[in-house]
Motif scaffolding. Sequence first.
Motif, PDB file in Angstrom:
ATOM      1  N   ASP A  14       2.455  11.762   7.846  1.00  0.00           N
ATOM      2  CA  ASP A  14       3.338  11.064   6.900  1.00  0.00           C
ATOM      3  C   ASP A  14       3.867   9.780   7.526  1.00  0.00           C
ATOM      4  N   LEU A  15       4.314   9.871   8.770  1.00  0.00           N
ATOM      5  CA  LEU A  15       4.853   8.701   9.448  1.00  0.00           C
ATOM      6  C   LEU A  15       3.784   7.629   9.650  1.00  0.00           C
ATOM      7  N   ASP A  16       2.556   8.054   9.958  1.00  0.00           N
ATOM      8  CA  ASP A  16       1.455   7.093  10.092  1.00  0.00           C
ATOM      9  C   ASP A  16       1.216   6.361   8.779  1.00  0.00           C
ATOM     10  N   MET A  17       1.201   7.110   7.688  1.00  0.00           N
ATOM     11  CA  MET A  17       0.984   6.521   6.373  1.00  0.00           C
ATOM     12  C   MET A  17       2.128   5.588   5.998  1.00  0.00           C
ATOM     13  N   LEU A  18       3.351   6.010   6.240  1.00  0.00           N
ATOM     14  CA  LEU A  18       4.509   5.167   5.935  1.00  0.00           C
ATOM     15  C   LEU A  18       4.483   3.888   6.763  1.00  0.00           C
ATOM     16  N   GLN A  19       4.037   3.974   7.995  1.00  0.00           N
ATOM     17  CA  GLN A  19       3.923   2.786   8.839  1.00  0.00           C
ATOM     18  C   GLN A  19       2.884   1.814   8.281  1.00  0.00           C
ATOM     19  N   LEU A  49      11.832   6.297  -1.559  1.00  0.00           N
ATOM     20  CA  LEU A  49      10.780   6.563  -2.530  1.00  0.00           C
ATOM     21  C   LEU A  49       9.952   7.771  -2.109  1.00  0.00           C
ATOM     22  N   PHE A  50       9.610   7.836  -0.828  1.00  0.00           N
ATOM     23  CA  PHE A  50       8.849   8.963  -0.299  1.00  0.00           C
ATOM     24  C   PHE A  50       9.656  10.251  -0.422  1.00  0.00           C
ATOM     25  N   HIS A  51      10.906  10.175  -0.052  1.00  0.00           N
ATOM     26  CA  HIS A  51      11.792  11.344  -0.129  1.00  0.00           C
ATOM     27  C   HIS A  51      11.943  11.842  -1.568  1.00  0.00           C
ATOM     28  N   ASP A  52      11.916  10.908  -2.523  1.00  0.00           N
ATOM     29  CA  ASP A  52      12.061  11.267  -3.936  1.00  0.00           C
ATOM     30  C   ASP A  52      10.775  11.825  -4.546  1.00  0.00           C
ATOM     31  N   GLY A  53       9.689  11.838  -3.767  1.00  0.00           N
ATOM     32  CA  GLY A  53       8.481  12.505  -4.252  1.00  0.00           C
ATOM     33  C   GLY A  53       7.252  11.632  -4.401  1.00  0.00           C
ATOM     34  N   THR A  54       7.348  10.346  -4.183  1.00  0.00           N
ATOM     35  CA  THR A  54       6.162   9.494  -4.231  1.00  0.00           C
ATOM     36  C   THR A  54       5.538   9.533  -2.847  1.00  0.00           C
ATOM     37  N   THR A  55       4.506  10.369  -2.689  1.00  0.00           N
ATOM     38  CA  THR A  55       3.936  10.595  -1.368  1.00  0.00           C
ATOM     39  C   THR A  55       2.521  10.054  -1.220  1.00  0.00           C
ATOM     40  N   ASP A  56       1.984   9.456  -2.271  1.00  0.00           N
ATOM     41  CA  ASP A  56       0.644   8.880  -2.216  1.00  0.00           C
ATOM     42  C   ASP A  56       0.736   7.432  -1.729  1.00  0.00           C
ATOM     43  N   GLU A  57      -0.115   7.075  -0.781  1.00  0.00           N
ATOM     44  CA  GLU A  57      -0.077   5.740  -0.182  1.00  0.00           C
ATOM     45  C   GLU A  57      -0.252   4.639  -1.219  1.00  0.00           C
ATOM     46  N   SER A  58      -1.212   4.791  -2.102  1.00  0.00           N
ATOM     47  CA  SER A  58      -1.449   3.779  -3.138  1.00  0.00           C
ATOM     48  C   SER A  58      -0.265   3.658  -4.088  1.00  0.00           C
ATOM     49  N   ASP A  59       0.318   4.779  -4.437  1.00  0.00           N
ATOM     50  CA  ASP A  59       1.475   4.757  -5.337  1.00  0.00           C
ATOM     51  C   ASP A  59       2.678   4.064  -4.687  1.00  0.00           C
ATOM     52  N   LEU A  60       2.884   4.318  -3.417  1.00  0.00           N
ATOM     53  CA  LEU A  60       3.977   3.661  -2.704  1.00  0.00           C
ATOM     54  C   LEU A  60       3.772   2.145  -2.682  1.00  0.00           C
ATOM     55  N   LEU A  61       2.557   1.726  -2.342  1.00  0.00           N
ATOM     56  CA  LEU A  61       2.253   0.293  -2.315  1.00  0.00           C
ATOM     57  C   LEU A  61       2.442  -0.336  -3.687  1.00  0.00           C
ATOM     58  N   ARG A  62       1.910   0.313  -4.685  1.00  0.00           N
ATOM     59  CA  ARG A  62       1.984  -0.217  -6.043  1.00  0.00           C
ATOM     60  C   ARG A  62       3.441  -0.316  -6.519  1.00  0.00           C
TER      61      ARG A  62
END
Length: 70
Positions: A14-19, A49-62
């Motif tokens: 998760d941390l790698d993806m968030l980075q 955003l991640f904590h609220d449930g958006t855990t997909d990398e593409s969704d976070l970026l978008r």
Amino acid sequence: MSVFRSSGVYWPADLDMLQRVFERLCNERRLAKKDREQREFLAMELFQLFHDGTTDESDLLRTLSKRRRA
């Protein structure tokens, strides 16, 4: 679920993806390391955003890219 919400513990993957997301967004926004306040705000938005449930990398970026343009 990849995050233990009650304890605030994140898996290494998760941390790698968030980075990756953070670095990409900093590049898109042209935030230099000296732009500390803006980078910290972006990091807080990303973790929330991640904590609220958006855990997909593409969704976070978008989602965060849309906020920047809005």
